[in-house]
Structure formats: structure tokens, C-alpha cells
Design an enzyme around this catalytic site. Sequence first.
Site, PDB file in Angstrom:
ATOM      1  N   ASP A 216      36.465  46.855 -14.148  1.00 59.02           N
ATOM      2  CA  ASP A 216      37.515  46.725 -15.168  1.00 59.02           C
ATOM      3  C   ASP A 216      36.866  46.492 -16.529  1.00 59.02           C
ATOM      4  O   ASP A 216      35.650  46.395 -16.633  1.00 59.02           O
ATOM      5  CB  ASP A 216      38.434  45.549 -14.818  1.00 59.02           C
ATOM      6  CG  ASP A 216      37.647  44.250 -14.713  1.00 59.02           C
ATOM      7  OD1 ASP A 216      37.458  43.591 -15.768  1.00 59.02           O
ATOM      8  OD2 ASP A 216      37.189  43.896 -13.609  1.00 59.02           O
ATOM      9  N   ASP A 218      37.419  43.710 -18.393  1.00 63.68           N
ATOM     10  CA  ASP A 218      37.724  42.318 -18.712  1.00 63.68           C
ATOM     11  C   ASP A 218      39.054  42.305 -19.484  1.00 63.68           C
ATOM     12  O   ASP A 218      39.956  43.060 -19.140  1.00 63.68           O
ATOM     13  CB  ASP A 218      36.570  41.664 -19.474  1.00 63.68           C
ATOM     14  CG  ASP A 218      36.561  40.143 -19.305  1.00 63.68           C
ATOM     15  OD1 ASP A 218      36.793  39.678 -18.176  1.00 63.68           O
ATOM     16  OD2 ASP A 218      36.334  39.429 -20.282  1.00 63.68           O
TER      17      ASP A 218
END
Length: 278
Positions: A216, A218
Site C-alpha cells: 500500500d 501508507d
Amino acid sequence: MGKYQVKIGIIGGSGLSNPDILENSKECSIETPYGKPSDVLLEGKIKGVDCVVLARHGRKHTIMPSNVNYRANIWALREVGCTHILASTATGSLQENIHPGDLVLLDSFIDRTKMRPQTFYDGAPNSPVGICHLPMKPAFCPDTRQVVLHAAKEAGINCRETGTCVAIEGPRFSSLAESNMFRSWGAHVINMTTVPEVVLAKEAGLCYVALALVTDYDCWREATESVSVTEVMSSFKKNMKNLVQVFLNAIPLIAEKDWDETLDNLKATVQSSIMLPH
């Protein structure tokens, strides 16, 4: 043939604890001066090489990052004869050019943990004698990193050759302000488990590398939704095959190399870092 018989410990993050990768696997329960590891050790062979698989969070993923018994995990792997550790870790990206699905071979870290013992030399009755002021440059074994990079290239899998990881305490994710601060520090990825695992492995005299799988962005990136458990697990499962393939390719390459000089130098570094009582 060198004086060290290669045996490779594999510490699985949320996906590398599958016993099916081992031939003739058997469970091994072990007690250490620091308590029990996260789970039983699974011993067997991968491509003819002795290997040991350990689920960092337990095979049912029941242990949160702060409660992982990192000292027992590393001690147990050394106790059964491991010379090397290949660790996988799920990470968030802190940089635009590092995308979900990418692999990053870590070469340094920034420690933001708060609650975790980072040494075996803690003055307790069953611990080794002295205080160990261990240098963390390099933090990860350079020779093993080169083998893993070569294995990735042979498999045609893109792998970023360097990366600084911020290790946070967890189990919560970062705030927006924290995420932006870590970016301003020049860090590349973020996770909750690299520290103290890498520190303890070096202190134990083991050649340790960590291959990060980016799941991802973050929470700093406005164009995407904030990180969530669902997103992390979905991305990890989807892209795990590349990480596993790199490790499977690296294992026989590690086994065919002579590690006498590397391991002797590592043990000498640790020994010279210990201050004994006087």
C-alpha cells in the site's frame, strides 16, 4: 566445502509460513532462555537444502508485532543450526516511485519501536555475559543481499536493490503527520517487524536479509485511500508468489557458496562489540 554447513531459516510474514514449500517437513518445539518462539519450527529441505520455517506472528497470525518474541525466534533458529535467515515483510510505501506489488531488498532502517528488547545481553541470569554495543552498518548481510538480488534477476522479477525501512511499534498504522515526517526523512517503506529482528539476527551471528513486499501507500498519498488491513492482506496474497519465487531461487545459490569468511567476520564483529565486566 566450507567449515559451516548452510542451513537457512525462513521467517514468514503474513504468507511465507506455508509448510508445503518444505520437503519431508517435521515440527520441532524448542525452548530458549527467552521463552518460546512464535510457533513450532518446521524443518525440512527446499531444493535439497536444509531449511527451517518459522511463522513470525504464529501460524494463525495471533501475535501482534509488539508481542512477537523476537529474541526467542532468533535464538531458536540459531540453536537448530541456522547460518542464514531470509525474512519476508509486508510494508507500506513512503515514496511515489515505489508501488504496491514491488519488492524492496532492505539495506537500512529507522527504529521507531518503543517496547522491544533489542539485545540478548540484557544482564539477566541466563543471558550471555557483558554488554553488546553492536554496529548496525551494515544492518543486513551484504553478501547474502547480493545472492538474493542475483536470484531475483535470474527469475526476471524486479526488485529494488536498496531501501530504508521505518519500523514502527504498531499495531496501529501511522497518522498523516507521522507518514509525512517519515517521507521527509528519506525513508522508503514502513512496517512493524524489522526491528529488533535484524538487530538480534546480527548479534546472533546470522546472515540476515529482509525482502519487503509493498502492499500500500501508507496514508500520505492523497490520491489513494488510507491504508487498511483488508487492502494490506489482499495485496500481500496477490503478490506473494514473486517474493516466494525469489527465496526459492536464492536458497540453492546460498547453499553452493562458501560462507567461511563472511560468517567468521560477522562473529568477530559481534565478539569485538561485547564489553565484559571488569
